[in-house]
Every structure is written in structure tokens, then in C-alpha cells.
Design a protein around this motif. Structure first.
Motif, PDB file in Angstrom:
ATOM      1  N   ARG A  43       1.097  -1.059  -0.522  1.00 61.30           N
ATOM      2  CA  ARG A  43       0.141   0.116   0.009  1.00 61.30           C
ATOM      3  C   ARG A  43       0.862   1.371  -0.229  1.00 61.30           C
ATOM      4  O   ARG A  43       0.192   2.015  -0.519  1.00 61.30           O
ATOM      5  N   LEU A  44       1.813   1.111   0.884  1.00 56.85           N
ATOM      6  CA  LEU A  44       3.126   2.596   0.850  1.00 56.85           C
ATOM      7  C   LEU A  44       3.488   3.182  -0.550  1.00 56.85           C
ATOM      8  O   LEU A  44       3.701   3.963  -1.498  1.00 56.85           O
ATOM      9  N   ASP A  45       4.002   1.471  -1.432  1.00 58.39           N
ATOM     10  CA  ASP A  45       4.767   1.586  -2.696  1.00 58.39           C
ATOM     11  C   ASP A  45       3.326   2.656  -3.222  1.00 58.39           C
ATOM     12  O   ASP A  45       3.895   3.526  -4.670  1.00 58.39           O
ATOM     13  N   GLU A  46       1.767   1.705  -3.175  1.00 57.35           N
ATOM     14  CA  GLU A  46       1.023   1.975  -3.915  1.00 57.35           C
ATOM     15  C   GLU A  46       0.814   3.439  -3.994  1.00 57.35           C
ATOM     16  O   GLU A  46       0.407   4.297  -5.444  1.00 57.35           O
ATOM     17  N   GLU A  47       1.018   4.190  -2.941  1.00 51.72           N
ATOM     18  CA  GLU A  47       0.561   5.464  -2.527  1.00 51.72           C
ATOM     19  C   GLU A  47       1.685   6.134  -3.083  1.00 51.72           C
ATOM     20  O   GLU A  47       1.441   7.768  -3.911  1.00 51.72           O
ATOM     21  N   LYS A  48       2.923   5.899  -3.348  1.00 54.53           N
ATOM     22  CA  LYS A  48       4.088   7.077  -3.411  1.00 54.53           C
ATOM     23  C   LYS A  48       4.140   6.968  -5.037  1.00 54.53           C
ATOM     24  O   LYS A  48       3.596   7.548  -5.745  1.00 54.53           O
ATOM     25  N   ALA A  49       3.519   5.623  -5.464  1.00 51.02           N
ATOM     26  CA  ALA A  49       3.383   5.838  -7.613  1.00 51.02           C
ATOM     27  C   ALA A  49       2.172   6.574  -7.379  1.00 51.02           C
ATOM     28  O   ALA A  49       2.482   6.772  -7.892  1.00 51.02           O
ATOM     29  N   ALA A  50       1.047   6.504  -6.953  1.00 49.86           N
ATOM     30  CA  ALA A  50      -0.292   7.179  -7.568  1.00 49.86           C
ATOM     31  C   ALA A  50       0.484   8.872  -6.816  1.00 49.86           C
ATOM     32  O   ALA A  50      -0.751   9.527  -7.440  1.00 49.86           O
ATOM     33  N   GLY A  51       1.224   8.943  -6.584  1.00 52.46           N
ATOM     34  CA  GLY A  51       1.309  10.438  -6.209  1.00 52.46           C
ATOM     35  C   GLY A  51       0.548  10.680  -5.083  1.00 52.46           C
ATOM     36  O   GLY A  51       0.473  12.202  -4.483  1.00 52.46           O
ATOM     37  N   GLY A  52       0.629  10.300  -4.088  1.00 49.17           N
ATOM     38  CA  GLY A  52      -0.447  10.947  -2.457  1.00 49.17           C
ATOM     39  C   GLY A  52       0.642  10.878  -1.892  1.00 49.17           C
ATOM     40  O   GLY A  52       0.396  12.013  -1.010  1.00 49.17           O
ATOM     41  N   TYR A  53       2.525  10.872  -2.344  1.00 51.02           N
ATOM     42  CA  TYR A  53       3.492  11.434  -1.285  1.00 51.02           C
ATOM     43  C   TYR A  53       4.071  12.188  -2.296  1.00 51.02           C
ATOM     44  O   TYR A  53       4.575  11.762  -3.669  1.00 51.02           O
ATOM     45  N   SER A  54       4.973  13.021  -2.386  1.00 50.43           N
ATOM     46  CA  SER A  54       6.231  13.705  -2.628  1.00 50.43           C
ATOM     47  C   SER A  54       6.698  13.692  -1.879  1.00 50.43           C
ATOM     48  O   SER A  54       7.238  14.109  -0.865  1.00 50.43           O
ATOM     49  N   PRO A  55       8.132  13.629  -2.875  1.00 53.84           N
ATOM     50  CA  PRO A  55       9.762  12.850  -1.324  1.00 53.84           C
ATOM     51  C   PRO A  55       9.938  14.480  -1.436  1.00 53.84           C
ATOM     52  O   PRO A  55      10.146  15.816  -2.638  1.00 53.84           O
ATOM     53  N   ALA A  56      10.757  14.154  -0.575  1.00 52.76           N
ATOM     54  CA  ALA A  56      12.224  16.033  -0.015  1.00 52.76           C
ATOM     55  C   ALA A  56      12.316  15.539   0.627  1.00 52.76           C
ATOM     56  O   ALA A  56      12.814  14.209   0.860  1.00 52.76           O
ATOM     57  N   GLU A  57      14.415  16.213   1.315  1.00 56.71           N
ATOM     58  CA  GLU A  57      15.187  15.905   1.211  1.00 56.71           C
ATOM     59  C   GLU A  57      15.488  17.382   2.305  1.00 56.71           C
ATOM     60  O   GLU A  57      15.749  18.729   2.416  1.00 56.71           O
ATOM     61  N   GLN A  58      16.133  16.718   3.520  1.00 58.98           N
ATOM     62  CA  GLN A  58      16.513  17.840   4.388  1.00 58.98           C
ATOM     63  C   GLN A  58      15.704  18.566   4.344  1.00 58.98           C
ATOM     64  O   GLN A  58      16.480  19.699   5.025  1.00 58.98           O
ATOM     65  N   VAL A  59      14.681  18.588   5.371  1.00 55.76           N
ATOM     66  CA  VAL A  59      13.236  19.629   5.703  1.00 55.76           C
ATOM     67  C   VAL A  59      12.833  19.199   7.133  1.00 55.76           C
ATOM     68  O   VAL A  59      13.130  17.422   7.772  1.00 55.76           O
TER      69      VAL A  59
END
Length: 395
Positions: free
Chosen positions: A69-85
Motif C-alpha cells: 500500500r505504501l508503494d502504491e500511494e507513492k507511485a500514485a502521487g499521494g506523497y511527494s519526496p523532499a530532502e533535508q527538510v
């Protein structure tokens, strides 16, 4: 150096994934209903064995579903990545002051559970080890933390509150918003590396941090050997303590008054419905009858004589013969009213409702400054940080 740090690899919700934390529910059926109504909720990942179609399976057996489910949500755009925030956090509702917090990572090595254990993060409640093991297993499988530990900044709380308020006012439109079951709006803003981030992390780590919510999650970070854990650092002005009650099911209580009297309690039948009492007395409801009960002192220290401690030792252990971790005991937070608790007994889903006055802020502070532990499930802080808004990837 501050003990509060940016999130190295974060996943920020784009909307629709927010969730109550896994331990905010009085009934597991509520979890299933919420996931069914909102399959994108992070609750489906946190509690995969309660998702529709998985009920009856064990938590460990359901972990592959959580990862998928986590992989699916990321792939579907439910989460966007960010670094050092770090992430600004505001919780608001009409007619009430806003609450503020900062999503960040905190050093696990700073957790202290006793007066002789150094550390700036004070964990203050006993825990159920089975729940800790589940959180460890979930983190190991997902390599991701989905819900934060809520930490109260006691050293620079006023300064942090003012800084977070000013930062959210100047930040423009939020990156995402989410509405909880009580109608509160949760808004987040991403803060990249720079002076503002440095200033906020310094304030957030500028004094002792008390675990207001997430004792199991913080211990899971230690047990799982995580160098840092996901947290929302909030301020005393942002939170309040509500009642934390109990329901007891599948246990005969016909002789309740006699059992309590034998344990040294003073019991008075009430002419009005059991409700949230004042400190020093508990209310019970069983067989359509309400009682006010004064439990006998059980020790010399302040923490031993807190109402929650007396309920655990005198009512549950001595009178009813129950261990605090017994599955027949449900721990019910302040989001559920006294009327709801009585209704559970009237409907036959529980035999006994136990209503307890909330721990006072003074008692909470005194116990923490002494580095003592509160009884399990003693404090229900509101508003609670919402899971599924900011994730921390561990690999």
C-alpha cells in the motif's frame, strides 16, 4: 548542538492520506470502517490487519500488504519526496486558538526514562510491550515512519510558539491540508535548509522534551535501534489534557461493590449518570447504575496516588483481578464522551465503564521533572498530531 534535526528523506502528503494514529481508537471495528471509507488513509498502512479483507489475519502476516500500500500511494502521487527538510505544522478550528508544531527527527539516544538516565527526551508512561513490538516490525518492514511522537518543549516553549506562529503566517499557502474527525484543519509547510530551519530546530531542541503522545513509538525507536525518530515538537500553549477512561468487557461485575469495599474503597451509589469526576474520585457505571468511588491511597509518592495509578492497582488488580494489559480492558481517550461510555455498557459491549478525571498539568509536570513514570494510558493530549502527513524514510 540541538537534538532536533531535519528529515533526511521525507515524503510529504499531497492530500487525502491523513489519519488518526493507530492507538486512538476504542474499537478495532472503527479502524476497519475508516479504511473502507478512505482507502488512501495512512491508517491502512499502520494497521494493515484491520483493513477490509484482512480482518482475522495477524499483524505480522499483514505486513506485506502494508508495504504494498505504501508503494502504491507513492507511485500514485499521494506523497511527494523532499530532502533535508523540517515541516511547519498548524492545527486550527473555528473559535479556538491555533496549535503549532514542527515535524523533525530527534535523537533516540536522548530518551530518558528515569532520574539516573541522562537525556533531554523524557518518556513518562509505562507501555504495553506487544504494541511496541508491532511498531518495531512495521518500521523494519517499511523502512519508513508514518506517525510522529508528540514532544512538548518545556525549556523554550513560549519562544518556539511565537516563532512557529510567525513562520506559518509568513509561509504563504500550505503544502497540504487535512481535516480530522473533530473538524480541525491540519496544515503543513515545508522548510528547506537555511536560516529559518536552523533557528526553528535550535528552538525546538532548546530544552527538555516531554513525550506527550507516543510512548510506544519512542520505545520502538530504541528497541529497533533507530538513531532518530520522527517527532512533532509542540508547545505547552498548543495542547490540553483530556480524560482517559476505561471499559471492561467479558467480566462479571455483579459483586462489584463488595469487591471494591473489600479492597478498601468507599463506594456511593449516584442518583445522576456517571460522568467525568473531579480529581480524587472515580465514577463507575454498570448494570444501569452509577457509582462514585474513592480508592484508598496505595503509596507515598505523588505518582502512586494519581487516580489512574489507583484505578490500575486497586480497581483492576485488587478488586477485579486484572492485569493492566488484559485484553478485556479498553483504554478510551477523551474524544469519547461519558454518554458514549455508558452507552457501550447499556448495549452489552462492555460490563463496566470507568470514568477518571484528567491528569492535571501540574501533576504531569511534577511527575516528569522527577523523571517518574505515569501509569499506562494516563494522558490524552489534544489536539493530536495526525499521522500520514509527513513520513520519514529510514534507509
Amino acid at each position: 548542538m540541538t537534538v532536533v534535526h531535519p528529515i533526511s528523506r521525507a515524503w510529504i502528503t499531497t492530500g487525502g492520506t491523513g489519519a488518526q494514529n493507530y492507538d486512538e481508537f476504542a474499537d478495532d471495528a472503527e479502524i476497519t470502517a475508516i479504511i473502507e471509507a478512505n482507502p488512501h488513509s495512512a491508517l491502512a498502512i499502520e494497521m494493515p490487519h484491520r483493513a477490509p479483507g484482512a480482518v482475522g489475519r495477524s499483524f505480522l502476516d499483514s505486513l506485506p500488504d502494508a508495504a504494498a500500500r505504501l508503494d502504491e500511494e507513492k507511485a500514485a502521487g499521494g506523497y511527494s519526496p523532499a530532502e533535508q527538510v523540517v515541516v511547519l505544522y498548524r492545527i486550527s478550528a473555528p473559535g479556538t486558538p491555533a496549535a503549532f508544531g514542527l515535524w523533525a527527527m530527534v535523537d533516540t539516544a536522548q530518551i530518558s526514562t528515569s532520574a539516573d538516565e541522562p537525556g533531554l527526551v523524557i518518556r513518562n508512561e509505562d507501555v504495553f510491550i506487544a504494541k511496541v513490538r508491532e511498531r518495531v516490525a512495521l518500521a523494519e518492514r517499511l523502512k519508513t515512519l508514518l506517525s510522529p511522537v508528540l514532544l512538548l518543549q518545556t525549556g523554550k516553549g513560549d519562544e518556539l510558539h511565537a516563532a512557529l506562529h510567525a513562520a506559518t503566517e509568513a509561509a504563504g499557502p500550505p503544502a497540504a491540508t487535512d481535516q480530522d474527525q473533530s473538524g480541525r484543519t491540519h496544515a503543513i509547510w515545508i522548510v528547506p535548509a537555511g536560516q529559518l530551519q536552523d533557528d526553528l530546530t535550535a528552538l525546538a531542541g532548546g530544552g527538555e522534551l516531554v513525550v506527550a503522545d507516543g510512548n510506544h513509538r519512542s520505545l520502538a525507536a530504541q528497541t529497533g535501534n533507530l538513531p532518530r525518530f520522527l517527532a512533532v515538537v509542540t508547545t505547552p500553549a498548543s495542547v490540553a489534557i483530556q480524560p482517559y477512561n476505561r471499559l471492561v468487557a467479558e467480566l462479571p461485575v455483579e459483586n462489584l461493590v463488595a469487591q471494591l469495599t473489600a479492597a478498601g474503597a468507599r463506594v456511593e451509589e449516584l442518583s445522576r449518570p456517571a460522568d467525568i469526576p473531579t480529581k480524587g474520585t472515580i465514577h463507575l457505571y454498570a448494570h444501569s447504575t452509577s457509582y462514585a468511588v474513592t480508592l484508598p491511597a496505595a503509596g507515598a509518592s505523588a505518582v502512586e496516588n494519581l487516580d489512574h495509578a489507583l484505578v490500575e492497582r486497586v480497581l483492576l488488580r485488587d478488586a477485579l483481578g486484572l492485569d493492566p494489559g488484559d485484553k478485556r480492558i479498553s483504554y478510551v481517550g477523551g474524544d469519547y464522551s461519558a454518554e458514549w461510555l455508558r452507552g457501550e455498557v447499556d448495549a452489552g459491549r462492555a460490563e463496566l465503564a470507568v470514568l477518571i478525571a484528567p491528569v492535571t498539568v501540574d501533576d504531569f509536570v511534577a511527575v516528569n521533572l522527577a523523571r517518574q513514570k505515569l501509569p499506562r494510558k494516563s494522558t490524552w493530549f489534544t489536539p493530536k498530531a495526525r499521522g500520514g502527513l509527513v513520513l520519514a524514510q529510514l534507509d
